[in-house]
Structure formats: structure tokens, C-alpha cells
Design a protein around this motif. Sequence first.
Motif, PDB file in Angstrom:
ATOM      1  N   GLN A  53       0.843  -1.210   0.000  1.00  0.00           N
ATOM      2  CA  GLN A  53       0.000   0.000   0.000  1.00  0.00           C
ATOM      3  C   GLN A  53       0.873   1.253   0.000  1.00  0.00           C
ATOM      4  OE1 GLN A  53      -3.030   0.512  -0.549  1.00  0.00           O
ATOM      5  NE2 GLN A  53      -4.293  -1.110   0.280  1.00  0.00           N
ATOM      6  N   ASP A  54       1.915   1.251   0.844  1.00  0.00           N
ATOM      7  CA  ASP A  54       2.828   2.397   0.896  1.00  0.00           C
ATOM      8  C   ASP A  54       3.526   2.602  -0.447  1.00  0.00           C
ATOM      9  OD1 ASP A  54       2.126   2.658   3.556  1.00  0.00           O
ATOM     10  OD2 ASP A  54       4.029   1.872   4.345  1.00  0.00           O
ATOM     11  N   LEU A  55       3.965   1.511  -1.066  1.00  0.00           N
ATOM     12  CA  LEU A  55       4.609   1.608  -2.374  1.00  0.00           C
ATOM     13  C   LEU A  55       3.650   2.203  -3.400  1.00  0.00           C
ATOM     14  CD1 LEU A  55       6.944   1.042  -4.365  1.00  0.00           C
ATOM     15  CD2 LEU A  55       5.978  -1.258  -4.668  1.00  0.00           C
ATOM     16  N   ARG A  56       2.405   1.768  -3.357  1.00  0.00           N
ATOM     17  CA  ARG A  56       1.394   2.285  -4.295  1.00  0.00           C
ATOM     18  C   ARG A  56       1.246   3.797  -4.156  1.00  0.00           C
ATOM     19  NH1 ARG A  56      -3.532   3.760  -4.073  1.00  0.00           N
ATOM     20  NH2 ARG A  56      -3.823   3.088  -1.925  1.00  0.00           N
ATOM     21  N   VAL A  57       1.207   4.278  -2.927  1.00  0.00           N
ATOM     22  CA  VAL A  57       1.083   5.722  -2.691  1.00  0.00           C
ATOM     23  C   VAL A  57       2.312   6.462  -3.225  1.00  0.00           C
ATOM     24  CG1 VAL A  57       1.004   7.492  -0.873  1.00  0.00           C
ATOM     25  CG2 VAL A  57      -0.470   5.477  -0.727  1.00  0.00           C
ATOM     26  N   VAL A  58       3.493   5.922  -2.967  1.00  0.00           N
ATOM     27  CA  VAL A  58       4.723   6.551  -3.456  1.00  0.00           C
ATOM     28  C   VAL A  58       4.746   6.565  -4.985  1.00  0.00           C
ATOM     29  CG1 VAL A  58       7.241   6.322  -3.567  1.00  0.00           C
ATOM     30  CG2 VAL A  58       6.066   6.070  -1.377  1.00  0.00           C
ATOM     31  N   LEU A  59       4.317   5.476  -5.598  1.00  0.00           N
ATOM     32  CA  LEU A  59       4.281   5.415  -7.065  1.00  0.00           C
ATOM     33  C   LEU A  59       3.336   6.473  -7.643  1.00  0.00           C
ATOM     34  CD1 LEU A  59       4.275   1.554  -7.470  1.00  0.00           C
ATOM     35  CD2 LEU A  59       6.066   3.101  -8.300  1.00  0.00           C
ATOM     36  N   GLU A  60       2.208   6.669  -6.984  1.00  0.00           N
ATOM     37  CA  GLU A  60       1.277   7.701  -7.445  1.00  0.00           C
ATOM     38  C   GLU A  60       1.907   9.090  -7.313  1.00  0.00           C
ATOM     39  OE1 GLU A  60      -2.231   6.809  -5.153  1.00  0.00           O
ATOM     40  OE2 GLU A  60      -2.757   5.117  -6.459  1.00  0.00           O
ATOM     41  N   GLN A  61       2.685   9.306  -6.248  1.00  0.00           N
ATOM     42  CA  GLN A  61       3.387  10.581  -6.077  1.00  0.00           C
ATOM     43  C   GLN A  61       4.455  10.761  -7.151  1.00  0.00           C
ATOM     44  OE1 GLN A  61       4.799  10.238  -2.058  1.00  0.00           O
ATOM     45  NE2 GLN A  61       2.881  11.006  -1.170  1.00  0.00           N
ATOM     46  N   VAL A  62       5.166   9.685  -7.453  1.00  0.00           N
ATOM     47  CA  VAL A  62       6.186   9.736  -8.511  1.00  0.00           C
ATOM     48  C   VAL A  62       5.531  10.133  -9.832  1.00  0.00           C
ATOM     49  CG1 VAL A  62       7.708   8.303  -9.953  1.00  0.00           C
ATOM     50  CG2 VAL A  62       7.827   8.140  -7.458  1.00  0.00           C
ATOM     51  N   ALA A  63       4.426   9.494 -10.162  1.00  0.00           N
ATOM     52  CA  ALA A  63       3.727   9.814 -11.412  1.00  0.00           C
ATOM     53  C   ALA A  63       3.318  11.281 -11.437  1.00  0.00           C
ATOM     54  CB  ALA A  63       2.510   8.913 -11.583  1.00  0.00           C
TER      55      ALA A  63
END
Length: 150
Positions: A53-63
Motif C-alpha cells: 500500500q505504501d509503495l502504491r502511494v509513493v508510485l502515485e506521487q512519482v507519477a
Amino acid sequence: MHTGICPLDPLSITASAIAVATLAAKLCSILAEIREQCTALPGRLHAVNNEIQDLRVVLEQVAAVVKEHKAHNVHGDVESKIPELLWQGRDRLLALQHLLSRVQGVGLRKRELFFRTVLWKKQQGTLAVLQGDIKRVKSSLNVLLGVSNS
């Protein structure tokens, strides 16, 4: 190592980040199904789910950051490092998906649940390594986001 992602193309980076985030969300759904079906599975399941879940949030921030940089025509060294991390994250998530599909492949009858639990316990070492790798990718992306925002 060729990642298949052009490091100079922010659109490719954004699309890749979103694709990996989507895979992460799918894995969280699979983990939720497994938890519902078999309450005897170890607590590591919750920890892995939280990491994803944390990785998903970070990936959305990266995008979002890469998209913003593209809109403002900002290019930095940070974006050249993101594709490799995206590839590593995707690779680890796919390995986890494979592991989870094996666990899910065991039926739901009482006898089969025993085998599912045994299989799950045998996979704890692999799961720990995958969880560590996912955490490392997430942390590296977080560092790059911090550098990008400064």
C-alpha cells in the motif's frame, strides 16, 4: 540492464509508475482475499500488505511529480534513476503475485486449508526477501521524490 522504459521520456515514466501502482493495488486485493479465506495465515501478510500500500502511494506521487515536471519543462537527474526502480518494483511485485497465486491455488476445504498453511509457511523466507526488496524500492523512490522537490 534494459528496463524497456525510456529514461528521457516523462510520459513513459508516468505510465510505468501508474502501471506498477495498479499491480500493487491488485496484489492488495489478492492479499485481502487470502486473509478472508484463511485466517490461520501468519501476521506477515498484514505487513506485506502495508508495504505494498505504501509503495502504491509513493508510485502515485512519482507519477504526479514527473507529470508536473513535464508540464513545467523541468528535467533532472532524478528522472533518469526512476525507470530502474520502477522495473525493480514491478519485478518484485510480479514475483509476489506468483507466490500468492500458488497459495491461492490450494482449495478452500478444511484439508486443503492445512496444505495452504503449510505452503504459506514454507514461503516465509521468500516472502521476507520480497517484502525487503519492496521496502527498498519504496524508500529509494521516496528519497528521489525528496531530492526532486528540493
